[in-house]
Enzyme design. Sequence first.
Site: not given
Ligand SMILES: C[S@@+](CC[C@H](N)C(=O)[O-])C[C@H]1O[C@@H](n2cnc3c(N)ncnc32)[C@H](O)[C@@H]1O
Length: 328
Positions: A216-217, A236
């Site tokens: 989901g988003d 960040h």
């Molecule tokens: C920097 S990563 C951090 C992942 C994880 N929390 C970690 O600590 O390794 C940011 C995550 O946010 C997810 N993400 C970005 N936009 C998103 C959205 N609109 N809805 C859900 N997840 C999202 C990305 O797929 C990615 O896995």
Amino acid sequence: MRQLLLGRLVSSALHAAVVLRIPDVVHEGPRTAAELAVDLDANESAVRRLVLVLINLDVLSEDPANGGLALTPFGNTLREDVPGTARHCALLVGGPIGRCWDHLLPAVRTGEPAFDATFGVDVFSYLDGAPDLQAVFYRSQAADLEITLAELAVVGWESYRTVVDVGGGDGALLEHVLTACPESRGVLLETASVAERARSRLATAGLAERCEVIAGDFFESVPSGGDLYVLRDIVHDWPDERCVALLRVCRRAMPLSAALLVIERSTPSNEDPHLLNHLMDLYMFAVVGGRERTAGEMERLLSDAGFAVRKRHRLNGGAVAIEAIQAS
Ligand SMILES: C[S@@+](CC[C@H](N)C(=O)[O-])C[C@H]1O[C@@H](n2cnc3c(N)ncnc32)[C@H](O)[C@@H]1O
């Protein structure tokens, strides 16, 4: 000044060393540059010149008696199998993420992320279409997590029955929490391709029964009914107004008794500047249009979204874990 201007060549030399697996090969036992070139099936003179740079960077040392190369403790961080390995970070900066810095100048002019201008899509969509690079990205995230994992015990994971990992990546953190806390359940929210990756990781770890992975988003909705909502390395990635919007979505989903936990690298206050922190801030701007923040700046975002900070824990490597609850 010239040494600074050659910074990209330093990064490329480390990337080449990692792709050639020089740290792993040298770790197996000392060998001369000539022997290394044979092992790597690479040009002897060029390997020798790369090795000289690696010696000057304190990645390798050379025995003056016989020319045997060894890995230094600093160079050891580039080996694949060490906790907190920097190998995957080197692979990322030597790949498309580092290539977007070619567009830093127009990005500074426009304020738009360089990655999107370079590749025509945002970095997470790009990773969706590049599964091998996506795996490297989550390996790099997991390596960062390894550095703070023991200290994160201070959160007291076992006191939360249901832990919701918002944007939980490939499930590395949730795997740790559920393994350490057999009574807890987990919910992980991610984009579709990453959710699939997390589902497979958590199933392989034997945790499928105790967790739900939802595609989901997180700007639209976040699963309700959890006891702890975790956002690790999420804030960040986004500018302030998007962070506040996301935090409000979390707040709406949270029962009144639930807590929120933000885990991030934090920039020291401006009076204590540090080049790495400011480079990481420029990195976040160039790659995702996000920013690094001080703990105080993160706490202001939480307050703007209706949260009250309960505790702040300082972690290894300049990271911070901020616990918040809904402000009354
Ligand atoms: C920097 S990563 C951090 C992942 C994880 N929390 C970690 O600590 O390794 C940011 C995550 O946010 C997810 N993400 C970005 N936009 C998103 C959205 N609109 N809805 C859900 N997840 C999202 C990305 O797929 C990615 O896995």
